[in-house]
Design an enzyme around this catalytic site. Structure first.
Site, PDB file in Angstrom:
ATOM      1  N   GLU A 188       4.305  -5.413   7.476  1.00  0.00           N
ATOM      2  CA  GLU A 188       3.550  -4.302   8.146  1.00  0.00           C
ATOM      3  C   GLU A 188       4.112  -4.241   9.394  1.00  0.00           C
ATOM      4  O   GLU A 188       3.853  -3.196  10.100  1.00  0.00           O
ATOM      5  CB  GLU A 188       1.830  -4.794   8.134  1.00  0.00           C
ATOM      6  N   GLU A 218      -0.511  -9.357  -0.771  1.00  0.00           N
ATOM      7  CA  GLU A 218      -1.978  -9.622  -0.649  1.00  0.00           C
ATOM      8  C   GLU A 218      -2.626  -9.520  -2.084  1.00  0.00           C
ATOM      9  O   GLU A 218      -3.635 -10.543  -2.335  1.00  0.00           O
ATOM     10  CB  GLU A 218      -2.422  -8.608   0.368  1.00  0.00           C
ATOM     11  N   ALA A 278       0.803  -1.094   0.060  1.00  0.00           N
ATOM     12  CA  ALA A 278      -0.154  -0.327   0.028  1.00  0.00           C
ATOM     13  C   ALA A 278       0.738   1.235  -0.068  1.00  0.00           C
ATOM     14  O   ALA A 278       2.188   1.109   0.475  1.00  0.00           O
ATOM     15  CB  ALA A 278      -0.811   0.089   1.478  1.00  0.00           C
ATOM     16  N   GLY A 331       0.586  -5.141   0.687  1.00  0.00           N
ATOM     17  CA  GLY A 331      -0.586  -4.992  -0.309  1.00  0.00           C
ATOM     18  C   GLY A 331      -0.145  -5.841  -1.492  1.00  0.00           C
ATOM     19  O   GLY A 331      -1.004  -6.367  -2.385  1.00  0.00           O
TER      20      GLY A 331
HETATM   21  N1  COA Z   1       4.625   3.229  -0.318  1.00  0.00           N
HETATM   22  C1  COA Z   1       4.858   4.445  -0.821  1.00  0.00           C
HETATM   23  N2  COA Z   1       6.291   4.573  -1.470  1.00  0.00           N
HETATM   24  C2  COA Z   1       6.962   3.414  -1.803  1.00  0.00           C
HETATM   25  C3  COA Z   1       6.582   2.195  -1.190  1.00  0.00           C
HETATM   26  C4  COA Z   1       5.372   2.143  -0.586  1.00  0.00           C
HETATM   27  N3  COA Z   1       4.924   1.021  -0.153  1.00  0.00           N
HETATM   28  N4  COA Z   1       7.622   1.318  -1.520  1.00  0.00           N
HETATM   29  C5  COA Z   1       8.707   2.174  -2.170  1.00  0.00           C
HETATM   30  N5  COA Z   1       8.084   3.463  -2.360  1.00  0.00           N
HETATM   31  C6  COA Z   1       8.952   4.292  -2.917  1.00  0.00           C
HETATM   32  C7  COA Z   1      10.025   5.195  -2.298  1.00  0.00           C
HETATM   33  O1  COA Z   1       9.685   5.856  -1.170  1.00  0.00           O
HETATM   34  C8  COA Z   1      10.714   5.751  -3.169  1.00  0.00           C
HETATM   35  O2  COA Z   1      10.190   7.044  -3.517  1.00  0.00           O
HETATM   36  P1  COA Z   1      11.111   8.090  -3.787  1.00  0.00           P
HETATM   37  O3  COA Z   1      12.166   7.787  -4.700  1.00  0.00           O
HETATM   38  O4  COA Z   1      10.313   9.215  -4.129  1.00  0.00           O
HETATM   39  O5  COA Z   1      11.836   8.452  -2.306  1.00  0.00           O
HETATM   40  C9  COA Z   1      10.496   4.731  -4.473  1.00  0.00           C
HETATM   41  O6  COA Z   1       9.552   3.938  -4.236  1.00  0.00           O
HETATM   42  C10 COA Z   1      11.887   3.687  -4.551  1.00  0.00           C
HETATM   43  O7  COA Z   1      11.872   2.871  -3.382  1.00  0.00           O
HETATM   44  P2  COA Z   1      13.283   2.692  -2.597  1.00  0.00           P
HETATM   45  O8  COA Z   1      12.848   2.426  -1.216  1.00  0.00           O
HETATM   46  O9  COA Z   1      14.119   3.693  -2.655  1.00  0.00           O
HETATM   47  O10 COA Z   1      13.842   1.690  -3.304  1.00  0.00           O
HETATM   48  P3  COA Z   1      14.759   0.172  -2.637  1.00  0.00           P
HETATM   49  O11 COA Z   1      15.128  -0.507  -3.892  1.00  0.00           O
HETATM   50  O12 COA Z   1      15.969   0.789  -1.811  1.00  0.00           O
HETATM   51  O13 COA Z   1      13.977  -0.589  -1.801  1.00  0.00           O
HETATM   52  C11 COA Z   1      11.751  -1.655  -0.872  1.00  0.00           C
HETATM   53  C12 COA Z   1      12.528  -1.355  -2.313  1.00  0.00           C
HETATM   54  C13 COA Z   1      10.644  -2.447  -1.813  1.00  0.00           C
HETATM   55  C14 COA Z   1      12.569  -2.856  -0.258  1.00  0.00           C
HETATM   56  C15 COA Z   1      11.522  -0.616  -0.417  1.00  0.00           C
HETATM   57  O14 COA Z   1      11.016   0.439  -1.199  1.00  0.00           O
HETATM   58  C16 COA Z   1      10.461  -0.876   0.734  1.00  0.00           C
HETATM   59  O15 COA Z   1      10.669  -1.305   1.960  1.00  0.00           O
HETATM   60  N6  COA Z   1       9.087  -0.378   0.581  1.00  0.00           N
HETATM   61  C17 COA Z   1       8.108  -0.598   1.514  1.00  0.00           C
HETATM   62  C18 COA Z   1       7.741  -1.879   1.553  1.00  0.00           C
HETATM   63  C19 COA Z   1       6.649  -1.914   2.702  1.00  0.00           C
HETATM   64  O16 COA Z   1       6.825  -1.840   3.848  1.00  0.00           O
HETATM   65  N7  COA Z   1       5.262  -2.351   2.218  1.00  0.00           N
HETATM   66  C20 COA Z   1       4.216  -2.638   3.098  1.00  0.00           C
HETATM   67  C21 COA Z   1       3.339  -1.230   3.056  1.00  0.00           C
HETATM   68  S1  COA Z   1       2.094  -1.519   4.166  1.00  0.00           S
END
Ligand code: COA
Length: 258
Positions: free
Chosen positions: A133, A113, A65, A110
């Site tokens: 989460e 999911e 999400a 999400g």
């Molecule tokens: N919601 C909003 N933005 C998200 C996102 C999410 N779930 N997942 C990634 N993004 C955004 C980042 O904020 C970043 O944006 P920016 O460039 O404007 O700063 C962009 O996507 C790239 O992500 P980044 O974290 O820089 O890439 P990465 O390769 O270093 O890491 C992940 C990838 C997927 C491991 C990491 O983005 C992450 O942990 N995301 C969240 C996962 C999560 O907790 N999901 C459950 C949500 S309830």
């Protein structure tokens, strides 16, 4: 045209690509609105026989999400968000047409999911699955606690849910979360290969299989009785006459979904 989705149809297969690659295809409210629209207006078209759901870019299927939308939520709004997201995912799970997730990278929160709401999953070798989460002080809200238990069992599900650890594609395969793992360039071809086969089958019977299999996961339903009724109803279809006649005449059946 959708703000957050790309769609294309080829040989009866509708491919829906969640298209926010700069945000790892995170599910914001626009994605949900677009998904609802495509499910209600495109998937139902007669020329669509089955659906592939995937993410844009090489890194993510869907990384969850959209966390940036969480800051303004209070308890009531968060509960509503969860119920409304669950409703969208029920439309996928209960869809009469096969919907397959082609998981091309991170499928977190999400995203995991969403993949689990699809009828089955194919992963590229770089895919990673998880429910992170608890890292955010949250519990999953789009059905993850339920479908993960259904798909991999309670013990493994709770380990993933409580630890937030990510599962590699290879582990997802051995844990039964995905049906196949292929190299990234083979992901869509593999999904197309399987759906092309399914698309040769009787559409109403395929839909009946989805309905009956979903009932196996629903304690409020008598799955065996439902199966018997679906079996009986199939006898009233032109496709059943065509299928059995074609078998006896030693020729390929031509189904019309009637
Ligand atoms: N919601 C909003 N933005 C998200 C996102 C999410 N779930 N997942 C990634 N993004 C955004 C980042 O904020 C970043 O944006 P920016 O460039 O404007 O700063 C962009 O996507 C790239 O992500 P980044 O974290 O820089 O890439 P990465 O390769 O270093 O890491 C992940 C990838 C997927 C491991 C990491 O983005 C992450 O942990 N995301 C969240 C996962 C999560 O907790 N999901 C459950 C949500 S309830």
């Amino acid at each position: 045209m959708y703000a957050t989705l790309l769609t294309s149809i080829d040989n009866g297969i509708l491919t829906i690509t969640i298209n926010r690659p700069d945000k790892m295809n995170a599910l914001n409210q626009q994605v949900f609105a677009d998904l609802n629209h495509v499910l209600e207006n495109e998937v139902i078209k007669p020329e669509v026989r089955s659906v592939i759901l995937t993410g844009a870019g090489p890194k993510a299927f869907v990384a969850g999400a959209d966390i940036s939308e969480f800051s303004s939520l209070d308890q009531q709004a968060a509960t509503s968000l969860s119920i409304s997201g669950q409703d969208t995912f029920f439309k996928i799970e209960n869809n009469a047409k096969p919907i397959v997730a082609a998981v091309n990278g991170f499928a977190l929160g999400g995203g995991c999911e969403l993949a689990m709401a699809c009828h089955f999953r194919i992963a590229s070798s770089n895919a990673k699955f998880g429910q992170p989460e608890v890292n955010l002080g949250l519990v999953p809200g789009y059905g993850g606690t339920q479908r993960l238990v259904q798909l991999i069992g309670k013990g493994k599900a709770l380990e993933l849910l409580m630890s937030a650890q990510m599962l590699s594609a290879a582990d997802a395969l051995s844990w039964g979360l995905v049906n196949y793992v292929v190299e990234p360039e083979a992901l869509l071809p593999k999904a197309i290969e399987i759906l092309t086969l399914i698309n040769t089958k009787a559409p109403l019977a395929v839909a009946g299989c989805i309905t009956a299999a979903n009932a196996a996961m629903d304690e409020s339903k008598n799955g065996y009785l439902l199966e018997a009724n679906l079996f009986g109803a199939a006898f009233n279809t032109a496709d059943r006459i065509e299928g059995t006649t074609a078998f006896l005449e030693k020729r390929a059946a031509k189904f019309e979904g009637k």
